[in-house]
Scaffold this active site. Structure first.
Site, PDB file in Angstrom:
ATOM      1  N   HIS A 140       0.868  -1.192   0.000  1.00  0.00           N
ATOM      2  CA  HIS A 140       0.000   0.000   0.000  1.00  0.00           C
ATOM      3  C   HIS A 140       0.895   1.229   0.000  1.00  0.00           C
ATOM      4  O   HIS A 140       1.449   1.599   1.030  1.00  0.00           O
ATOM      5  CB  HIS A 140      -0.904  -0.012   1.241  1.00  0.00           C
ATOM      6  CG  HIS A 140      -1.882   1.123   1.295  1.00  0.00           C
ATOM      7  ND1 HIS A 140      -3.210   0.941   1.636  1.00  0.00           N
ATOM      8  CD2 HIS A 140      -1.754   2.455   1.061  1.00  0.00           C
ATOM      9  CE1 HIS A 140      -3.834   2.101   1.621  1.00  0.00           C
ATOM     10  NE2 HIS A 140      -2.958   3.040   1.272  1.00  0.00           N
ATOM     11  N   HIS A 155       1.498   5.355  -1.895  1.00  0.00           N
ATOM     12  CA  HIS A 155       1.043   6.437  -2.777  1.00  0.00           C
ATOM     13  C   HIS A 155       2.262   7.047  -3.447  1.00  0.00           C
ATOM     14  O   HIS A 155       3.105   7.634  -2.764  1.00  0.00           O
ATOM     15  CB  HIS A 155       0.294   7.498  -1.961  1.00  0.00           C
ATOM     16  CG  HIS A 155      -0.924   6.950  -1.275  1.00  0.00           C
ATOM     17  ND1 HIS A 155      -2.170   6.939  -1.863  1.00  0.00           N
ATOM     18  CD2 HIS A 155      -1.076   6.334  -0.066  1.00  0.00           C
ATOM     19  CE1 HIS A 155      -3.047   6.368  -1.038  1.00  0.00           C
ATOM     20  NE2 HIS A 155      -2.399   5.987   0.060  1.00  0.00           N
ATOM     21  N   LEU A 156       2.336   6.890  -4.763  1.00  0.00           N
ATOM     22  CA  LEU A 156       3.492   7.420  -5.499  1.00  0.00           C
ATOM     23  C   LEU A 156       3.142   8.705  -6.244  1.00  0.00           C
ATOM     24  O   LEU A 156       4.011   9.331  -6.838  1.00  0.00           O
ATOM     25  CB  LEU A 156       4.042   6.352  -6.458  1.00  0.00           C
ATOM     26  CG  LEU A 156       4.606   5.099  -5.761  1.00  0.00           C
ATOM     27  CD1 LEU A 156       4.985   4.026  -6.783  1.00  0.00           C
ATOM     28  CD2 LEU A 156       5.815   5.441  -4.889  1.00  0.00           C
ATOM     29  N   ARG A 157       1.866   9.113  -6.204  1.00  0.00           N
ATOM     30  CA  ARG A 157       1.407  10.363  -6.817  1.00  0.00           C
ATOM     31  C   ARG A 157       1.679  10.390  -8.317  1.00  0.00           C
ATOM     32  O   ARG A 157       2.205   9.444  -8.896  1.00  0.00           O
ATOM     33  CB  ARG A 157       2.047  11.592  -6.124  1.00  0.00           C
ATOM     34  CG  ARG A 157       2.010  11.576  -4.594  1.00  0.00           C
ATOM     35  CD  ARG A 157       0.617  11.474  -4.040  1.00  0.00           C
ATOM     36  NE  ARG A 157       0.565  11.743  -2.608  1.00  0.00           N
ATOM     37  CZ  ARG A 157      -0.436  11.364  -1.825  1.00  0.00           C
ATOM     38  NH1 ARG A 157      -1.453  10.675  -2.307  1.00  0.00           N
ATOM     39  NH2 ARG A 157      -0.418  11.656  -0.541  1.00  0.00           N
ATOM     40  N   LYS A 206      -9.490  -0.584  -5.346  1.00  0.00           N
ATOM     41  CA  LYS A 206      -9.414   0.138  -4.079  1.00  0.00           C
ATOM     42  C   LYS A 206     -10.640   0.998  -3.850  1.00  0.00           C
ATOM     43  O   LYS A 206     -10.988   1.825  -4.682  1.00  0.00           O
ATOM     44  CB  LYS A 206      -8.155   1.022  -4.085  1.00  0.00           C
ATOM     45  CG  LYS A 206      -7.967   1.873  -2.835  1.00  0.00           C
ATOM     46  CD  LYS A 206      -7.632   1.048  -1.620  1.00  0.00           C
ATOM     47  CE  LYS A 206      -7.736   1.850  -0.341  1.00  0.00           C
ATOM     48  NZ  LYS A 206      -6.630   2.779  -0.141  1.00  0.00           N
ATOM     49  N   HIS A 208     -10.434   0.944   2.151  1.00  0.00           N
ATOM     50  CA  HIS A 208     -10.189   1.963   3.172  1.00  0.00           C
ATOM     51  C   HIS A 208     -11.436   1.918   4.052  1.00  0.00           C
ATOM     52  O   HIS A 208     -12.478   2.448   3.688  1.00  0.00           O
ATOM     53  CB  HIS A 208      -9.988   3.344   2.547  1.00  0.00           C
ATOM     54  CG  HIS A 208      -9.656   4.397   3.557  1.00  0.00           C
ATOM     55  ND1 HIS A 208      -8.602   5.267   3.405  1.00  0.00           N
ATOM     56  CD2 HIS A 208     -10.227   4.713   4.761  1.00  0.00           C
ATOM     57  CE1 HIS A 208      -8.550   6.077   4.461  1.00  0.00           C
ATOM     58  NE2 HIS A 208      -9.526   5.759   5.293  1.00  0.00           N
ATOM     59  N   HIS A 260      -4.543  -0.411   6.159  1.00  0.00           N
ATOM     60  CA  HIS A 260      -4.078   0.426   7.276  1.00  0.00           C
ATOM     61  C   HIS A 260      -4.977   0.306   8.510  1.00  0.00           C
ATOM     62  O   HIS A 260      -5.528   1.277   9.020  1.00  0.00           O
ATOM     63  CB  HIS A 260      -3.893   1.887   6.874  1.00  0.00           C
ATOM     64  CG  HIS A 260      -4.926   2.457   5.934  1.00  0.00           C
ATOM     65  ND1 HIS A 260      -6.266   2.349   6.160  1.00  0.00           N
ATOM     66  CD2 HIS A 260      -4.795   3.124   4.771  1.00  0.00           C
ATOM     67  CE1 HIS A 260      -6.919   2.940   5.173  1.00  0.00           C
ATOM     68  NE2 HIS A 260      -6.039   3.406   4.312  1.00  0.00           N
ATOM     69  N   ASP A 313       1.343   2.661   3.545  1.00  0.00           N
ATOM     70  CA  ASP A 313       0.471   3.818   3.310  1.00  0.00           C
ATOM     71  C   ASP A 313       1.296   5.093   3.248  1.00  0.00           C
ATOM     72  O   ASP A 313       0.842   6.158   3.644  1.00  0.00           O
ATOM     73  CB  ASP A 313      -0.623   3.912   4.379  1.00  0.00           C
ATOM     74  CG  ASP A 313      -1.709   4.915   4.000  1.00  0.00           C
ATOM     75  OD1 ASP A 313      -1.827   5.252   2.805  1.00  0.00           O
ATOM     76  OD2 ASP A 313      -2.422   5.373   4.910  1.00  0.00           O
TER      77      ASP A 313
HETATM   78  C1  NCD Z   1      -3.589   8.992   1.790  1.00  0.00           C
HETATM   79  C2  NCD Z   1      -3.138   9.987   0.721  1.00  0.00           C
HETATM   80  O1  NCD Z   1      -2.693  11.101   1.076  1.00  0.00           O
HETATM   81  O2  NCD Z   1      -3.217   9.667  -0.459  1.00  0.00           O
HETATM   82  N1  NCD Z   1      -3.650   9.674   3.063  1.00  0.00           N
HETATM   83  C3  NCD Z   1      -3.630   9.100   4.284  1.00  0.00           C
HETATM   84  O3  NCD Z   1      -3.813   9.824   5.269  1.00  0.00           O
HETATM   85  N2  NCD Z   1      -3.415   7.824   4.470  1.00  0.00           N
HETATM   86  C4  NCD Z   1      -4.879   8.371   1.377  1.00  0.00           C
HETATM   87  C5  NCD Z   1      -5.317   7.217   2.251  1.00  0.00           C
HETATM   88  O4  NCD Z   1      -4.796   6.099   2.120  1.00  0.00           O
HETATM   89  O5  NCD Z   1      -6.181   7.445   3.100  1.00  0.00           O
HETATM   90 ZN    ZN Z   2      -3.346   5.003   1.528  1.00  0.00          ZN
END
Ligand code: NCD
Ligand code: ZN
Length: 333
Positions: free
Chosen positions: A13, A15-17, A96, A133, A168, A241
């Site tokens: 899990h 986030h690579l944007r 997701k 989520h 998470h 995450d």
């Molecule tokens: C994540 C994000 O910024 O993309 N933020 C977070 O607080 N975990 C999104 C997510 O997984 O809820």
């Molecule tokens: Zn996340």
């Protein structure tokens, strides 16, 4: 023990944007000892079908990603059964689901799971993973995960073969339910939820770099997360995450949710697992249990952790990494 040789980590899990943060997020993956990731789809614009997932994977590779990228698509009210089969045909491994408005880029998220049952059916048919989520929009933030557990139960009852991951996980109640639900339900646990509670977010000072969704909960919840990892339960595994936001989007009156922990992921976990007397569980948690649940081959490339102080810098590109300014006991060689 002064050295650890482990298989390179899976991060199930991350986030690579898809913007100026991406080069730093990509660079952080191997820096933190990770060799395979599941890339979340809440980019702008979102990754919502198989073709977009494949394009996103290519863009990440163009940005220097020298690790394996598993892709996801975002489940919204507009997702169709065809999107699911098309995603499967494009190698997507998970779908997701976000709760509407609860976290970053989730305005097109879900409020009620029942209307999604035809989509869950398709996900089950294609043997993809439903990645949840698990929070309910509008519920008091400390209770939003627990409030989702009825929906989790409902989905499981109706789709007994669907493989589901509660992402998470932050509460003792969620840990108990995932254990109880059986072999097709698993949970990811982040680095930070093993270490912090709500006190580290708003206990005495506001610490925006500890703010994420779901928010860190009570000491008893944190204890339950550590206990289930220490027990070696195979359906609880690592997903950082890691969610980079620029420093100005965190240190502001209305800051974004997300903790950027991937650059020092394995250094941090080695430190934390040792302090918690569970270093012998690190390999299972970071490179076996996730691969097994996703039915992937296990990683064979090795990483080498050594007992040498590692100070987390104040900045990593335009981000503040988790544990910035602190010294961890383990370094990656
Ligand atoms: C994540 C994000 O910024 O993309 N933020 C977070 O607080 N975990 C999104 C997510 O997984 O809820
Ligand atoms: Zn996340």
């Amino acid at each position: 023990m002064n050295e650890l040789r482990l298989p390179i980590a899976d991060d199930m899990h991350i986030h690579l944007r898809n913007d100026e943060r991406t080069e730093h997020a990509v660079r952080a993956v191997r820096a933190g000892g990770t060799g395979r990731v599941l890339a979340m789809p809440n980019t702008v614009p979102a990754v919502s079908n198989g073709a977009e997932a494949e394009n996103y994977r290519r863009r990440l590779q163009d940005q220097g990603a020298d690790f394996e990228i598993l892709t996801t698509i975002k489940l919204t009210g507009r997702t169709t059964v065809e999107d699911i089969s098309d995603a499967a045909a494009n190698g997507v491994v998970a779908v997701k689901q976000y709760p509407m408005g609860v976290t970053t880029n989730s305005d097109d998220g879900v409020t009620d799971v029942r209307p999604l049952f035809p989509i869950y059916e398709a996900i089950q048919d294609k043997d993809l993973i439903l990645s949840l989520h698990g929070e309910v929009p509008g519920v008091f933030v400390m209770d939003a995960e627990t409030a989702f557990l009825d929906s989790l139960h409902d989905i499981c009852r109706n789709f007994p073969k669907l493989r589901i991951i509660l992402e998470h996980t932050t509460t003792a109640a969620a840990v108990d339910l995932v254990k109880e639900l059986g072999d097709h339900v698993a949970a990811t646990i982040t680095d930070h939820h093993l270490a912090i509670t709500l006190d580290d977010v708003v206990g005495s000072k506001i610490q925006p770099h500890h703010f994420c969704m779901p928010v860190a909960k009570r000491p008893g919840d944190r204890d339950a997360l550590n206990a289930v990892v220490k027990s070696g339960h195979p359906r609880f595994f690592s997903g950082t995450d890691s969610a980079p936001h620029k420093v100005e989007d965190k240190e502001t009156a209305c800051g974004c949710a997300g903790i950027f922990n991937s650059p020092f992921h394995m250094q941090f976990l080695a430190h934390h697992f040792e302090e918690s007397g569970m270093l012998d569980r690190l390999e299972d948690f970071t490179s076996r249990f996730g691969a097994d649940f996703y039915r992937l081959r296990r990683n064979t490339e090795e990483i080498h952790l050594v007992r040498e102080p590692c100070t987390v810098p104040e900045r990593y590109g335009p981000m503040v990494p988790f544990r910035s300014g602190q010294t961890l006991n383990w370094s990656l060689r």
